[in-house]
Design an enzyme around this catalytic site. Structure first.
Site, PDB file in Angstrom:
ATOM      1  N   GLU A 154       0.820  -1.210   0.000  1.00  0.00           N
ATOM      2  CA  GLU A 154       0.000   0.000   0.000  1.00  0.00           C
ATOM      3  C   GLU A 154       0.854   1.261   0.000  1.00  0.00           C
ATOM      4  OE1 GLU A 154      -2.600   0.402   3.420  1.00  0.00           O
ATOM      5  OE2 GLU A 154      -3.746   1.999   2.437  1.00  0.00           O
ATOM      6  N   GLU A 248     -12.105   1.246   4.817  1.00  0.00           N
ATOM      7  CA  GLU A 248     -11.116   1.614   5.833  1.00  0.00           C
ATOM      8  C   GLU A 248     -11.305   3.110   6.052  1.00  0.00           C
ATOM      9  OE1 GLU A 248      -6.448   0.785   6.475  1.00  0.00           O
ATOM     10  OE2 GLU A 248      -6.943   2.508   5.224  1.00  0.00           O
TER      11      GLU A 248
HETATM   12 MN   LIG Z   1      -5.385   2.171   3.643  1.00  0.00          MN
END
Ligand SMILES: [Mn+2]
Length: 271
Positions: A154, A248
């Site tokens: 990420e 998220e």
């Molecule tokens: Mn994230």
């Protein structure tokens, strides 16, 4: 078809962070299923705290999958990351991630490397940090492959890491890896800060996108900020994305409302 997921955090030290449900897997799974989510994404303090058998039972009972498992507990709790100057901390970080890859694999869920990538600072140059990150991703990516899962990397925004903030840089870095088992997590909150155009960033990631954090510009649930989802949805369809869009986001105004807002936005834009 893109699938929906919602985050459940089990990490006490991460309270206040961008996770929708907290501390109770069973309750989180009930709510996820009631709202029509396809999966849950689990953030646990360490590999041993991922209750594999309990999660298998809960997800089977509620017809859910585990979309992914986070590794950030190693940073939040121990302050380990992959680019620290001392070799022992880097090794601790790798072992911590390796164990979570193994636990996730038992659930068919890939692990996410976000905050565990770390940053360069002090005596560590950017080139040195990227070399360490490359070595770690090659090693952990092949470890995940042997376990039958991908490994998700990420890119984070500039306030959280100074390594690879933008899609263009992340893809160029990917091309220097030996492993072919790394996919990118396109987190719309980070991309909103770093990309000139989020849809173009998603096209740059292209077929390498393996997970999406579906969230708004202010890290509130999708629909609670100023993100324009129409071009984002069009870009994801264009690149053939068919994995998870996972909530998220901050539990704003509360966990239940955040989960409802996200699934409504998912159904409107991505379903
Ligand atoms: Mn994230």
């Amino acid at each position: 078809m893109i699938k929906s997921a919602v985050t459940i955090s089990l990490v006490k030290e991460a309270e206040g962070g961008p996770f929708v449900f907290w501390h109770d897997l069973a309750a989180g799974c009930v709510k996820a299923a009631d709202l029509g989510y396809d999966a849950v994404e689990v953030f646990a303090p360490n590999a041993d705290a991922i209750p594999v058998d309990e999660l298998k039972a809960l997800t089977a009972e509620h017809n859910l999958k585990v979309a992914a498992v986070g590794t950030g507990g190693g940073w939040v709790i121990h302050k380990w990351h992959l680019c620290q100057p001392d070799a022992a901390s880097r090794e601790n970080a790798k072992n911590f991630i390796r164990a979570i890859i193994d636990a996730g694999a038992q659930l068919g869920a890939p692990a996410i490397i976000g905050s565990m990538q770390g940053r360069f600072e002090g005596e560590v140059s950017k080139d040195q940090a990227l070399d360490w990150l490359r070595e770690a991703l090659n090693d952990l990516g092949e470890h995940a492959k042997a376990a039958g899962v991908t490994l998700i990397y990420e890119p984070l925004n500039r306030y959280e890491s100074n390594l690879l903030n933008r899609a263009e840089d992340a893809v160029a870095f990917l091309e220097t890896l030996e492993t072919d088992n790394i996919v990118f997590l396109a987190d719309l909150f980070h991309m909103n800060i770093e990309e000139a155009n989020i849809a173009d960033g998603l096209r740059t990631y292209g077929r390498h996108i393996g997970h999406v954090h579906f969230v708004d510009s202010n890290r509130r649930p999708a629909g609670c900020g100023h993100m324009d989802y129409a071009p984002i949805a069009a870009a994801l369809k264009e690149v053939g994305y068919d994995k998870y869009a996972s909530a998220e986001a901050f539990p704003w105004p509360d966990s239940d409302a955040a989960a409802k807002a996200t699934i409504d936005a998912f159904n409107q834009h991505l379903a």
